[in-house]
Structure formats: structure tokens, C-alpha cells
Scaffold this active site. Sequence first.
Site, PDB file in Angstrom:
ATOM      1  N   GLU A  47     -29.217 -13.381  -6.712  1.00 59.80           N
ATOM      2  CA  GLU A  47     -28.932 -13.174  -4.713  1.00 59.80           C
ATOM      3  C   GLU A  47     -28.937 -12.409  -4.509  1.00 59.80           C
ATOM      4  O   GLU A  47     -28.806 -11.911  -2.845  1.00 59.80           O
ATOM      5  CB  GLU A  47     -27.236 -14.467  -5.272  1.00 59.80           C
ATOM      6  CG  GLU A  47     -26.018 -13.623  -5.906  1.00 59.80           C
ATOM      7  CD  GLU A  47     -24.860 -13.502  -4.829  1.00 59.80           C
ATOM      8  OE1 GLU A  47     -25.181 -14.998  -4.325  1.00 59.80           O
ATOM      9  OE2 GLU A  47     -23.899 -13.290  -5.437  1.00 59.80           O
ATOM     10  N   HIS A  76     -25.192 -15.017  -0.914  1.00 61.30           N
ATOM     11  CA  HIS A  76     -25.990 -13.898  -0.876  1.00 61.30           C
ATOM     12  C   HIS A  76     -27.362 -14.451  -0.267  1.00 61.30           C
ATOM     13  O   HIS A  76     -28.511 -13.987   0.108  1.00 61.30           O
ATOM     14  CB  HIS A  76     -26.233 -13.114  -1.357  1.00 61.30           C
ATOM     15  CG  HIS A  76     -24.490 -11.525  -1.042  1.00 61.30           C
ATOM     16  ND1 HIS A  76     -24.301 -11.622  -0.178  1.00 61.30           N
ATOM     17  CD2 HIS A  76     -24.260 -11.581  -2.205  1.00 61.30           C
ATOM     18  CE1 HIS A  76     -22.784 -10.966   0.469  1.00 61.30           C
ATOM     19  NE2 HIS A  76     -22.743 -10.876  -1.174  1.00 61.30           N
ATOM     20  N   HIS A 185     -21.552 -13.669 -10.057  1.00 57.82           N
ATOM     21  CA  HIS A 185     -20.968 -13.440  -8.750  1.00 57.82           C
ATOM     22  C   HIS A 185     -19.527 -11.611  -8.256  1.00 57.82           C
ATOM     23  O   HIS A 185     -20.221 -10.869  -7.498  1.00 57.82           O
ATOM     24  CB  HIS A 185     -19.930 -14.584  -7.735  1.00 57.82           C
ATOM     25  CG  HIS A 185     -19.222 -13.511  -6.582  1.00 57.82           C
ATOM     26  ND1 HIS A 185     -19.885 -13.601  -5.227  1.00 57.82           N
ATOM     27  CD2 HIS A 185     -18.446 -13.814  -6.142  1.00 57.82           C
ATOM     28  CE1 HIS A 185     -19.210 -13.493  -4.120  1.00 57.82           C
ATOM     29  NE2 HIS A 185     -18.044 -13.250  -4.518  1.00 57.82           N
TER      30      HIS A 185
END
Length: 267
Positions: A47, A76, A185
Amino acid sequence: MNNETVNIVRVAMIGDIVGSHGLETLTVKLPVLIKEHNLNFVTVNGENAAEGFGITEREYKLIIQAGVDVITSGNHVWEKREFWSFLENEKNILRPANYPPSVPGAGFARIEKGGVNWIVINLQGREFINAIDCPFMRFDSIVNEQKDVAKPQIIIVDFHAESSREKEAFAYHADGRASLIACTHTHVQTADERILPKGSAYITDIGMTGITDSVIGMDIKICQERFRKQVQYQMKPAVSIEQGQLQGIIAEIDADTGTAVSVKRIA
Ligand SMILES: [Fe+2]
Ligand SMILES: [Fe+2]
């Protein structure tokens, strides 16, 4: 354990690629890692591959060429609008499955490789992040849909979330149904890898792939200014003459039962 009588497979899940340094680190280090550990299956979170935000066709191709079977992602992944059609059409790149169905991309993939049906599920948490559908219920529905898939069948999950307590709560929910639950993340690797009571390997964050001397892979000064001035300066990936670090997790799984037999961090 006797590896001759047990059908052991090895899977690596690699943390978010941050920018071109992260990408370069992956292309140099992943082929070596695959050989060294005799890996049967590899996922990478992509991402942040395109200069920190999103992914384009260029990064997609380089990641797959490095030996990755499935690219997972998170909040993202839609930043580069030109990649949306790719997300729609390619089976080996995922976005979190619990976004609204109209959002481009698929949330899980089933790949037959080496005589194993690999089911990769990408989900996103909801605490301190987007208010999307329930990841617990979405996991249940995907696992239910896949229950008739031929065995050996291995389910692995990239749970993309901000909250450690949500990650652990989800892990115990999926324990015994997924073989490996690797969370992403926050980009900072945690040291809590373990095998849960019903046989799933788990870690709260697998870390990231990029420059370590950074703030979650991003430029330190820009991040400091954001906090000091409370102005949302655009973050940029950190740059360095040093090579980046590749972080993630490797699990050995009994392909016949789906139970994890070992788990260790790539740090
Ligand atoms: Fe990320
Ligand atoms: Fe993210």
C-alpha cells in the site's frame, strides 16, 4: 516433528514496502530469503510502494517479479487513481475485503500452488481508522464461502489495523480457522509472535520494508514538523545511502491440518 511424514509448507508475509528504497530492498533481499528458507508462498503489503502512498503498475510488476505470490494492502491502496483498473482485473493484488463492495478490487484470493489451495484474505480494522464493515463478520463469510475448496487448503490473513487490542481480538476470533494472521499498518514490528491455542500463527505487527532510520519509513524532519506545527505537510519516504530493512514473518504450516508448527520474525 518428522518432516517426512508431515506435509510442511513455509509461508512468508512481508511488511509494507515504503517508497523506492523499500522496493529496492525487497527486490534485493526477497529472492535470497525465498532460497534460504525454501519458501512455498510469499505475500507483501504494497500500500505504500509508490513513494509512500498507494501503488502503480510499475511497483506491482517489480514486486511480483521479486517472487511475491499475492500483494496485500490497506487504506492507502487507492491513492493512485490510474491503478484502479489494475486492482479490478488482477487476481494477485488485494484491498481490504470489508470495504463497500462498490470499491475497486477484491478482498481475498485463492491461488493453487504446489498442490495447496492458498486463500489470502485482506481485512482492515475499524478502531481509530475508517468506519467500514465488520472485519470479524466479513472473515466468517469468506471462510464459509471457501469451505468446499479442495484440501490441502491454507488460509492466511493480512489484518490491517491501528489498534493492538482489535488485532488481538480478531486473532483469537480467527484462531484455528486461519493458519497465519499477520497484522500490518503501524509499520513498527512487535515482538509478540506466537502460536495461538487453536493453532494459528500470529503477530500484532510484521513491520515494514524500507529505511529503518525514519518515522515509520518516512522522512523524520517532515514528520516532526507535522507534530510540532500541527500542519499536515505531505510526508515523503526517508532516503539513505544505507540499504533498507526487510521485515515480516515466516511460519511453517502443516498443510494437511492447516495448523502452524513454527513462527519467527524476519527482523
Ligand atoms: Fe502501510
Ligand atoms: Fe495503512
